[in-house]
Design a protein around this motif. Structure first.
Motif, short mmCIF file in Angstrom:
data_model
loop_
_atom_site.label_atom_id
_atom_site.label_comp_id
_atom_site.label_asym_id
_atom_site.label_seq_id
_atom_site.Cartn_x
_atom_site.Cartn_y
_atom_site.Cartn_z
N LEU A 35 55.04 31.31 5.95
CA LEU A 35 54.84 32.39 5.18
C LEU A 35 53.15 32.62 5.11
N ARG A 36 52.44 31.63 4.77
CA ARG A 36 50.95 31.58 4.74
C ARG A 36 50.13 32.15 5.78
N GLN A 37 51.02 32.08 7.24
CA GLN A 37 50.27 32.52 8.29
C GLN A 37 50.02 34.07 8.37
N ASN A 38 50.96 34.69 7.58
CA ASN A 38 50.79 36.26 7.68
C ASN A 38 49.59 36.58 6.94
N ALA A 39 48.85 37.55 7.66
CA ALA A 39 47.85 38.12 7.06
C ALA A 39 47.79 39.09 5.95
N TYR A 40 48.88 39.30 5.13
CA TYR A 40 49.13 40.10 4.32
C TYR A 40 49.78 39.27 3.03
N PHE A 41 49.64 38.15 2.98
CA PHE A 41 49.94 37.30 1.87
C PHE A 41 48.46 36.38 1.50
N TYR A 42 48.28 36.60 0.36
CA TYR A 42 47.12 35.77 -0.05
C TYR A 42 47.57 34.29 -0.25
N ASP A 43 48.92 33.83 -0.76
CA ASP A 43 49.41 32.71 -0.79
C ASP A 43 50.89 32.62 -0.92
N ALA A 44 51.41 31.58 -0.83
CA ALA A 44 52.95 31.58 -0.63
C ALA A 44 53.41 29.81 -1.15
N ARG A 45 54.28 29.99 -2.04
CA ARG A 45 54.99 28.40 -2.50
C ARG A 45 56.36 28.66 -2.72
N SER A 54 42.97 23.48 -0.31
CA SER A 54 42.22 24.55 -0.69
C SER A 54 40.63 24.60 -0.66
N ASN A 55 39.91 25.62 -0.63
CA ASN A 55 38.61 25.59 -0.63
C ASN A 55 38.13 25.02 0.68
N ARG A 56 38.35 25.40 1.85
CA ARG A 56 37.92 24.66 2.97
C ARG A 56 37.41 25.60 3.71
N ASP A 57 38.27 26.67 4.35
CA ASP A 57 37.52 28.00 4.98
C ASP A 57 37.84 29.28 4.20
N GLN A 58 38.43 29.07 3.27
CA GLN A 58 38.54 30.15 2.21
C GLN A 58 38.73 29.71 0.60
N MET A 59 38.31 30.62 0.00
CA MET A 59 38.28 30.31 -1.62
C MET A 59 39.48 30.56 -2.03
N GLU A 60 39.93 29.71 -2.76
CA GLU A 60 41.01 29.67 -3.84
C GLU A 60 42.48 29.97 -3.21
N TYR A 89 34.73 18.11 8.09
CA TYR A 89 34.96 18.35 6.81
C TYR A 89 34.55 17.01 5.70
N ASN A 90 33.68 17.35 4.66
CA ASN A 90 33.48 16.26 3.88
C ASN A 90 33.41 16.85 2.21
N GLN A 91 34.39 16.38 1.79
CA GLN A 91 34.41 16.72 0.12
C GLN A 91 33.44 16.10 -0.67
N VAL A 92 32.19 16.48 -0.86
CA VAL A 92 30.96 15.85 -1.56
C VAL A 92 31.51 15.64 -3.00
N SER A 93 31.74 16.77 -3.67
CA SER A 93 32.27 16.80 -4.98
C SER A 93 33.28 17.92 -5.35
N ASP A 94 33.75 18.09 -6.60
CA ASP A 94 34.65 19.10 -6.85
C ASP A 94 34.15 20.63 -6.42
N LYS A 95 32.77 20.64 -6.26
CA LYS A 95 32.30 22.29 -6.15
C LYS A 95 31.42 22.19 -4.77
N ARG A 96 31.15 21.13 -4.00
CA ARG A 96 30.81 21.07 -2.96
C ARG A 96 31.35 20.36 -1.67
N LEU A 97 31.18 21.02 -0.48
CA LEU A 97 31.99 20.88 0.99
C LEU A 97 31.06 20.71 1.81
#
Length: 376
Positions: free
Chosen positions: A70-80, A288-294, A368-376
Protein backbone atom coordinates in the motif's frame (compact mmCIF):
# COMPACT_ATOMS: atom_id res chain seq x y z
CA UNK A 1 -2.67 -14.54 17.25
CA UNK A 2 -0.56 -16.72 14.96
CA UNK A 3 0.11 -19.24 17.74
CA UNK A 4 -3.61 -19.38 18.47
CA UNK A 5 -4.41 -20.03 14.80
CA UNK A 6 -6.66 -16.96 14.64
CA UNK A 7 -8.93 -16.59 11.62
CA UNK A 8 -9.39 -13.19 9.98
CA UNK A 9 -12.93 -11.90 10.40
CA UNK A 10 -14.10 -8.44 9.41
CA UNK A 11 -11.79 -5.97 7.68
CA UNK A 12 -12.53 -2.32 8.41
CA UNK A 13 -11.27 0.50 6.18
CA UNK A 14 -10.34 3.69 8.02
CA UNK A 15 -9.51 6.27 5.34
CA UNK A 16 -8.26 9.78 6.05
CA UNK A 17 -8.45 12.65 3.61
CA UNK A 18 -5.45 14.74 2.53
CA UNK A 19 -5.71 17.21 5.42
CA UNK A 20 -6.90 16.65 8.98
CA UNK A 21 -8.83 19.71 10.28
CA UNK A 22 -8.36 18.48 13.87
CA UNK A 23 -4.59 19.00 13.64
CA UNK A 24 -3.02 22.38 14.40
CA UNK A 25 -2.13 24.18 11.20
CA UNK A 26 -4.43 22.11 8.95
CA UNK A 27 -7.76 23.67 9.92
CA UNK A 28 -7.68 26.29 7.17
CA UNK A 29 -10.17 27.19 4.46
CA UNK A 30 -7.78 26.24 1.64
CA UNK A 31 -7.14 22.80 3.15
CA UNK A 32 -10.86 22.20 3.77
CA UNK A 33 -11.56 23.12 0.15
CA UNK A 34 -8.88 20.68 -1.01
CA UNK A 35 -10.52 17.90 1.04
CA UNK A 36 -13.90 18.62 -0.57
CA UNK A 37 -12.42 18.54 -4.07
CA UNK A 38 -10.33 15.41 -3.46
CA UNK A 39 -11.91 11.99 -4.07
CA UNK A 40 -10.75 9.58 -1.36
CA UNK A 41 -9.31 6.25 -2.50
CA UNK A 42 -12.06 3.65 -2.85
CA UNK A 43 -12.29 0.57 -0.62
CA UNK A 44 -12.03 -1.71 -3.64
CA UNK A 45 -8.65 -0.19 -4.62
CA UNK A 46 -7.28 -0.94 -1.15
CA UNK A 47 -8.88 -4.37 -0.89
CA UNK A 48 -7.33 -5.72 -4.10
CA UNK A 49 -3.83 -4.90 -2.83
CA UNK A 50 -4.17 -6.89 0.39
CA UNK A 51 -2.54 -10.31 0.58
CA UNK A 52 -5.27 -11.68 2.85
CA UNK A 53 -9.05 -11.77 3.04
CA UNK A 54 -11.79 -12.76 5.44
CA UNK A 55 -11.49 -16.45 6.38
CA UNK A 56 -7.69 -16.65 6.02
CA UNK A 57 -5.40 -17.66 8.87
CA UNK A 58 -3.85 -14.59 10.53
CA UNK A 59 -0.23 -13.93 9.45
CA UNK A 60 1.90 -11.05 10.74
CA UNK A 61 4.18 -11.31 7.71
CA UNK A 62 1.30 -10.90 5.27
CA UNK A 63 0.02 -7.88 7.21
CA UNK A 64 3.45 -6.24 7.06
CA UNK A 65 3.91 -7.06 3.38
CA UNK A 66 0.44 -5.70 2.59
CA UNK A 67 1.39 -2.47 4.36
CA UNK A 68 4.48 -2.18 2.17
CA UNK A 69 2.42 -2.76 -0.98
CA UNK A 70 0.00 0.00 0.00
CA UNK A 71 2.79 2.44 0.85
CA UNK A 72 4.35 1.93 -2.59
CA UNK A 73 1.45 3.87 -4.09
CA UNK A 74 2.15 7.52 -4.84
CA UNK A 75 -1.38 8.46 -3.72
CA UNK A 76 -0.95 7.32 -0.09
CA UNK A 77 0.80 9.37 2.57
CA UNK A 78 0.92 6.32 4.82
CA UNK A 79 -0.77 2.97 5.49
CA UNK A 80 -1.02 0.69 8.52
CA UNK A 81 -2.87 -2.55 9.30
CA UNK A 82 -3.58 -3.68 12.87
CA UNK A 83 -5.82 -6.05 14.81
CA UNK A 84 -8.67 -4.28 16.60
CA UNK A 85 -10.65 -7.13 18.16
CA UNK A 86 -10.11 -10.82 18.93
CA UNK A 87 -12.93 -13.08 20.08
CA UNK A 88 -13.68 -16.81 19.75
CA UNK A 89 -10.66 -17.40 17.51
CA UNK A 90 -11.60 -14.62 15.07
CA UNK A 91 -9.58 -11.42 14.69
CA UNK A 92 -10.92 -8.26 13.06
CA UNK A 93 -8.47 -5.98 11.26
CA UNK A 94 -8.32 -2.23 10.67
CA UNK A 95 -6.70 -0.96 7.47
CA UNK A 96 -5.76 2.70 7.94
CA UNK A 97 -4.70 4.88 5.02
CA UNK A 98 -4.18 8.57 4.47
CA UNK A 99 -4.41 10.06 1.00
CA UNK A 100 -2.11 12.54 -0.70
CA UNK A 101 -3.10 15.39 -3.00
CA UNK A 102 -2.49 13.88 -6.43
CA UNK A 103 -3.63 16.47 -9.02
CA UNK A 104 -0.42 18.21 -10.11
CA UNK A 105 -0.44 20.91 -12.82
CA UNK A 106 2.87 22.35 -13.97
CA UNK A 107 4.15 25.12 -16.22
CA UNK A 108 7.66 26.35 -16.96
CA UNK A 109 9.30 28.73 -19.43
CA UNK A 110 13.03 29.31 -19.78
CA UNK A 111 15.51 30.74 -22.27
CA UNK A 112 19.20 29.99 -22.62
CA UNK A 113 21.67 29.89 -25.49
CA UNK A 114 19.23 31.85 -27.63
CA UNK A 115 16.60 29.10 -27.43
CA UNK A 116 13.24 29.04 -25.64
CA UNK A 117 12.00 26.04 -23.65
CA UNK A 118 8.40 25.51 -22.60
CA UNK A 119 6.72 22.75 -20.61
CA UNK A 120 3.07 22.35 -19.67
CA UNK A 121 1.95 19.26 -17.76
CA UNK A 122 -1.07 17.96 -15.86
CA UNK A 123 -0.92 14.69 -13.92
CA UNK A 124 -3.40 12.87 -11.70
CA UNK A 125 -2.10 9.84 -9.77
CA UNK A 126 -5.42 8.71 -8.29
CA UNK A 127 -8.06 9.33 -10.93
CA UNK A 128 -11.56 9.33 -9.34
CA UNK A 129 -10.09 7.50 -6.34
CA UNK A 130 -9.38 4.40 -8.46
CA UNK A 131 -5.57 4.38 -8.20
CA UNK A 132 -5.14 5.20 -11.90
CA UNK A 133 -2.46 7.59 -13.15
CA UNK A 134 -3.12 9.93 -16.07
CA UNK A 135 -0.56 12.40 -17.38
CA UNK A 136 -0.73 14.98 -20.19
CA UNK A 137 2.48 16.70 -21.22
CA UNK A 138 3.52 19.34 -23.76
CA UNK A 139 7.14 20.35 -24.37
CA UNK A 140 8.75 22.71 -26.84
CA UNK A 141 12.54 22.89 -26.81
CA UNK A 142 15.54 23.03 -29.09
CA UNK A 143 15.16 19.37 -30.11
CA UNK A 144 11.42 18.95 -30.69
CA UNK A 145 7.85 19.95 -30.02
CA UNK A 146 5.93 17.09 -28.46
CA UNK A 147 2.52 16.33 -26.98
CA UNK A 148 2.18 13.11 -24.96
CA UNK A 149 -0.40 11.23 -22.91
CA UNK A 150 0.20 8.38 -20.43
CA UNK A 151 -2.13 5.97 -18.63
CA UNK A 152 -1.13 3.60 -15.84
CA UNK A 153 -3.25 1.19 -13.82
CA UNK A 154 -1.31 -0.89 -11.30
CA UNK A 155 -4.22 -3.26 -10.64
CA UNK A 156 -6.30 -3.67 -13.77
CA UNK A 157 -9.84 -4.57 -12.76
CA UNK A 158 -9.54 -6.67 -9.62
CA UNK A 159 -6.32 -8.37 -10.71
CA UNK A 160 -2.59 -7.93 -10.14
CA UNK A 161 -2.10 -7.18 -13.84
CA UNK A 162 -0.66 -3.71 -14.50
CA UNK A 163 -1.28 -1.76 -17.70
CA UNK A 164 0.81 1.13 -18.99
CA UNK A 165 0.00 2.89 -22.25
CA UNK A 166 1.73 5.97 -23.59
CA UNK A 167 1.76 7.90 -26.84
CA UNK A 168 3.75 10.96 -27.92
CA UNK A 169 3.20 12.96 -31.10
CA UNK A 170 6.36 14.94 -31.84
CA UNK A 171 7.50 17.26 -34.57
CA UNK A 172 10.23 14.77 -35.58
CA UNK A 173 8.34 11.49 -35.10
CA UNK A 174 6.19 9.68 -32.58
CA UNK A 175 6.45 7.16 -29.75
CA UNK A 176 4.05 4.38 -28.75
CA UNK A 177 4.60 2.36 -25.56
CA UNK A 178 2.40 -0.47 -24.25
CA UNK A 179 3.20 -2.74 -21.28
CA UNK A 180 1.00 -5.45 -19.77
CA UNK A 181 2.64 -7.18 -16.81
CA UNK A 182 1.60 -9.48 -14.01
CA UNK A 183 4.61 -9.07 -11.69
CA UNK A 184 5.92 -11.05 -8.76
CA UNK A 185 3.84 -8.74 -6.59
CA UNK A 186 4.55 -10.57 -3.31
CA UNK A 187 7.33 -12.71 -1.88
CA UNK A 188 5.21 -15.86 -2.14
CA UNK A 189 3.92 -15.20 -5.68
CA UNK A 190 4.41 -18.31 -7.81
CA UNK A 191 4.34 -16.93 -11.37
CA UNK A 192 4.73 -13.79 -13.40
CA UNK A 193 4.30 -12.85 -17.06
CA UNK A 194 4.42 -9.78 -19.22
CA UNK A 195 4.68 -8.28 -22.67
CA UNK A 196 5.95 -4.91 -23.89
CA UNK A 197 5.54 -3.18 -27.26
CA UNK A 198 7.63 -0.08 -28.01
CA UNK A 199 7.86 1.86 -31.26
CA UNK A 200 9.85 5.10 -31.49
CA UNK A 201 10.73 7.35 -34.42
CA UNK A 202 12.75 10.53 -33.96
CA UNK A 203 15.59 12.72 -35.18
CA UNK A 204 18.79 13.03 -33.16
CA UNK A 205 21.25 15.91 -33.27
CA UNK A 206 24.87 16.17 -32.15
CA UNK A 207 26.10 19.47 -30.74
CA UNK A 208 29.45 21.24 -30.75
CA UNK A 209 29.71 24.03 -28.16
CA UNK A 210 25.93 24.48 -28.21
CA UNK A 211 25.53 24.47 -32.00
CA UNK A 212 24.01 21.61 -34.01
CA UNK A 213 26.86 19.85 -35.85
CA UNK A 214 25.36 16.64 -37.26
CA UNK A 215 22.09 14.72 -37.34
CA UNK A 216 20.39 11.45 -38.19
CA UNK A 217 17.00 9.73 -37.86
CA UNK A 218 16.34 6.54 -35.88
CA UNK A 219 13.41 4.14 -36.07
CA UNK A 220 13.29 1.66 -33.19
CA UNK A 221 10.99 -1.31 -32.68
CA UNK A 222 11.51 -3.08 -29.35
CA UNK A 223 9.17 -5.85 -28.20
CA UNK A 224 9.50 -8.50 -25.51
CA UNK A 225 7.63 -11.26 -23.74
CA UNK A 226 8.56 -13.20 -20.63
CA UNK A 227 7.25 -15.78 -18.18
CA UNK A 228 8.55 -16.27 -14.64
CA UNK A 229 8.07 -18.98 -12.05
CA UNK A 230 9.00 -19.51 -8.41
CA UNK A 231 8.52 -21.96 -5.55
CA UNK A 232 7.62 -18.99 -3.35
CA UNK A 233 9.09 -17.97 -0.02
CA UNK A 234 11.17 -20.75 1.55
CA UNK A 235 13.13 -20.33 4.81
CA UNK A 236 13.36 -16.57 4.37
CA UNK A 237 14.53 -16.68 0.73
CA UNK A 238 12.84 -16.40 -2.65
CA UNK A 239 14.22 -17.95 -5.85
CA UNK A 240 12.71 -16.89 -9.14
CA UNK A 241 13.37 -17.98 -12.71
CA UNK A 242 12.29 -16.21 -15.86
CA UNK A 243 12.54 -16.90 -19.57
CA UNK A 244 11.65 -14.59 -22.41
CA UNK A 245 12.21 -13.38 -25.95
CA UNK A 246 13.37 -9.91 -27.03
CA UNK A 247 13.07 -8.28 -30.46
CA UNK A 248 15.09 -5.04 -30.71
CA UNK A 249 15.50 -3.46 -34.15
CA UNK A 250 17.26 -0.09 -34.57
CA UNK A 251 17.38 1.43 -38.04
CA UNK A 252 19.33 4.63 -38.74
CA UNK A 253 18.91 6.91 -41.77
CA UNK A 254 19.50 10.51 -42.88
CA UNK A 255 17.08 12.98 -41.28
CA UNK A 256 14.25 13.87 -43.70
CA UNK A 257 14.93 17.33 -45.09
CA UNK A 258 18.13 17.53 -43.07
CA UNK A 259 20.57 20.35 -43.66
CA UNK A 260 23.41 19.24 -41.40
CA UNK A 261 26.20 16.71 -42.06
CA UNK A 262 25.10 13.12 -41.54
CA UNK A 263 26.70 11.13 -38.72
CA UNK A 264 25.08 7.75 -39.19
CA UNK A 265 25.43 4.79 -36.79
CA UNK A 266 25.18 1.30 -38.18
CA UNK A 267 21.85 -0.54 -38.04
CA UNK A 268 21.45 -2.99 -35.16
CA UNK A 269 18.96 -5.83 -34.92
CA UNK A 270 18.98 -8.15 -31.92
CA UNK A 271 16.54 -11.04 -31.63
CA UNK A 272 17.25 -13.35 -28.71
CA UNK A 273 15.82 -15.62 -26.04
CA UNK A 274 17.10 -15.12 -22.49
CA UNK A 275 17.08 -16.84 -19.12
CA UNK A 276 17.06 -14.99 -15.81
CA UNK A 277 17.43 -15.89 -12.14
CA UNK A 278 16.73 -13.84 -9.00
CA UNK A 279 17.65 -14.57 -5.40
CA UNK A 280 15.87 -12.41 -2.82
CA UNK A 281 16.06 -12.36 0.97
CA UNK A 282 13.00 -11.54 3.05
CA UNK A 283 14.50 -8.78 5.17
CA UNK A 284 12.82 -5.39 5.38
CA UNK A 285 12.83 -2.62 7.95
CA UNK A 286 10.45 0.31 8.38
CA UNK A 287 11.15 3.68 9.93
CA UNK A 288 10.52 7.38 9.25
CA UNK A 289 12.39 10.63 8.61
CA UNK A 290 15.02 9.16 6.33
CA UNK A 291 14.23 10.29 2.79
CA UNK A 292 10.83 11.82 3.63
CA UNK A 293 9.52 13.70 6.65
CA UNK A 294 6.98 12.13 9.02
CA UNK A 295 6.18 9.26 6.66
CA UNK A 296 6.65 5.53 7.16
CA UNK A 297 9.41 4.36 4.83
CA UNK A 298 10.27 0.76 3.91
CA UNK A 299 13.87 -0.24 3.25
CA UNK A 300 15.10 -3.51 1.79
CA UNK A 301 18.00 -4.61 4.01
CA UNK A 302 18.56 -8.12 2.66
CA UNK A 303 20.56 -9.59 -0.20
CA UNK A 304 19.31 -9.50 -3.77
CA UNK A 305 21.05 -11.03 -6.79
CA UNK A 306 19.78 -10.94 -10.36
CA UNK A 307 21.37 -12.36 -13.50
CA UNK A 308 20.13 -12.76 -17.06
CA UNK A 309 21.87 -13.96 -20.20
CA UNK A 310 20.54 -13.94 -23.74
CA UNK A 311 21.93 -15.14 -27.06
CA UNK A 312 21.17 -13.41 -30.36
CA UNK A 313 21.79 -15.32 -33.56
CA UNK A 314 21.22 -14.86 -37.27
CA UNK A 315 19.19 -18.07 -37.05
CA UNK A 316 16.66 -16.13 -34.91
CA UNK A 317 16.57 -13.15 -37.28
CA UNK A 318 19.30 -11.01 -35.71
CA UNK A 319 21.97 -9.35 -37.83
CA UNK A 320 24.84 -10.65 -35.66
CA UNK A 321 25.92 -13.24 -33.13
CA UNK A 322 25.75 -11.62 -29.71
CA UNK A 323 25.61 -12.47 -26.01
CA UNK A 324 23.52 -9.99 -23.99
CA UNK A 325 23.95 -9.96 -20.22
CA UNK A 326 22.85 -8.10 -17.12
CA UNK A 327 23.83 -8.61 -13.47
CA UNK A 328 22.48 -6.82 -10.40
CA UNK A 329 23.41 -7.07 -6.74
CA UNK A 330 22.29 -5.18 -3.63
CA UNK A 331 22.73 -5.58 0.11
CA UNK A 332 21.94 -3.67 3.27
CA UNK A 333 24.18 -3.56 6.34
CA UNK A 334 23.34 -2.47 9.87
CA UNK A 335 19.92 -1.18 10.94
CA UNK A 336 18.09 1.61 9.16
CA UNK A 337 16.81 2.80 12.55
CA UNK A 338 20.38 3.55 13.71
CA UNK A 339 23.25 3.20 11.25
CA UNK A 340 22.86 1.59 7.83
CA UNK A 341 24.83 1.20 4.63
CA UNK A 342 22.91 0.31 1.46
CA UNK A 343 24.92 -0.89 -1.54
CA UNK A 344 23.73 -1.61 -5.08
CA UNK A 345 25.50 -2.32 -8.36
CA UNK A 346 24.69 -3.32 -11.93
CA UNK A 347 26.70 -4.60 -14.87
CA UNK A 348 25.19 -4.82 -18.35
CA UNK A 349 26.28 -5.01 -21.97
CA UNK A 350 26.89 -7.50 -24.72
CA UNK A 351 29.62 -9.37 -26.56
CA UNK A 352 29.52 -9.10 -30.37
CA UNK A 353 31.88 -11.66 -31.85
CA UNK A 354 34.06 -11.54 -28.76
CA UNK A 355 34.20 -7.74 -28.58
CA UNK A 356 32.55 -5.94 -25.65
CA UNK A 357 29.85 -3.41 -26.62
CA UNK A 358 27.71 -0.98 -24.65
CA UNK A 359 29.10 -2.14 -21.33
CA UNK A 360 27.83 -0.15 -18.38
CA UNK A 361 28.75 -0.42 -14.71
CA UNK A 362 26.88 1.42 -11.96
CA UNK A 363 27.66 1.60 -8.25
CA UNK A 364 25.46 3.20 -5.63
CA UNK A 365 26.01 3.62 -1.90
CA UNK A 366 23.84 5.30 0.73
CA UNK A 367 24.80 5.71 4.37
CA UNK A 368 22.38 6.70 7.13
CA UNK A 369 23.40 7.65 10.66
CA UNK A 370 20.79 8.68 13.25
CA UNK A 371 22.82 11.23 15.22
CA UNK A 372 19.95 12.39 17.44
CA UNK A 373 16.16 12.61 17.44
CA UNK A 374 16.34 15.60 15.09
CA UNK A 375 19.56 14.99 13.16
CA UNK A 376 20.36 12.40 10.50
Amino acid sequence: LEAAGAIIGKIFYDKENVFDPTRPGENKSLFRLANRLHIITRDSVIRRQLLFETGDIFSTRLLQESERLLRQNAYFYDARIEPVRYENGVVDLRVWTRDLWTLMPGFSVSRSGGENRTRVTVSEKNLLGRGITMRLNYIDNVDRESTSVQYYDRNLGNTWISLFAGYADSSDGDTADLRVIRPFYALDTRWSAGATLFDDTREVSFYDVGDEAAEYAVDRDSHSFYYGWSAGLRDGWVRRWSAGVVYDDNRFSPAPGGTLPILLPGDRKLVYPYLGFELLEDRYESTSNRDQMERTEDFFMGTRLWASVGYASEDFGADRESVIYRFEASRGFGSIRKKALLLASTLSGRFDGGDSSNQEVTLNARYYNQVSDKRL
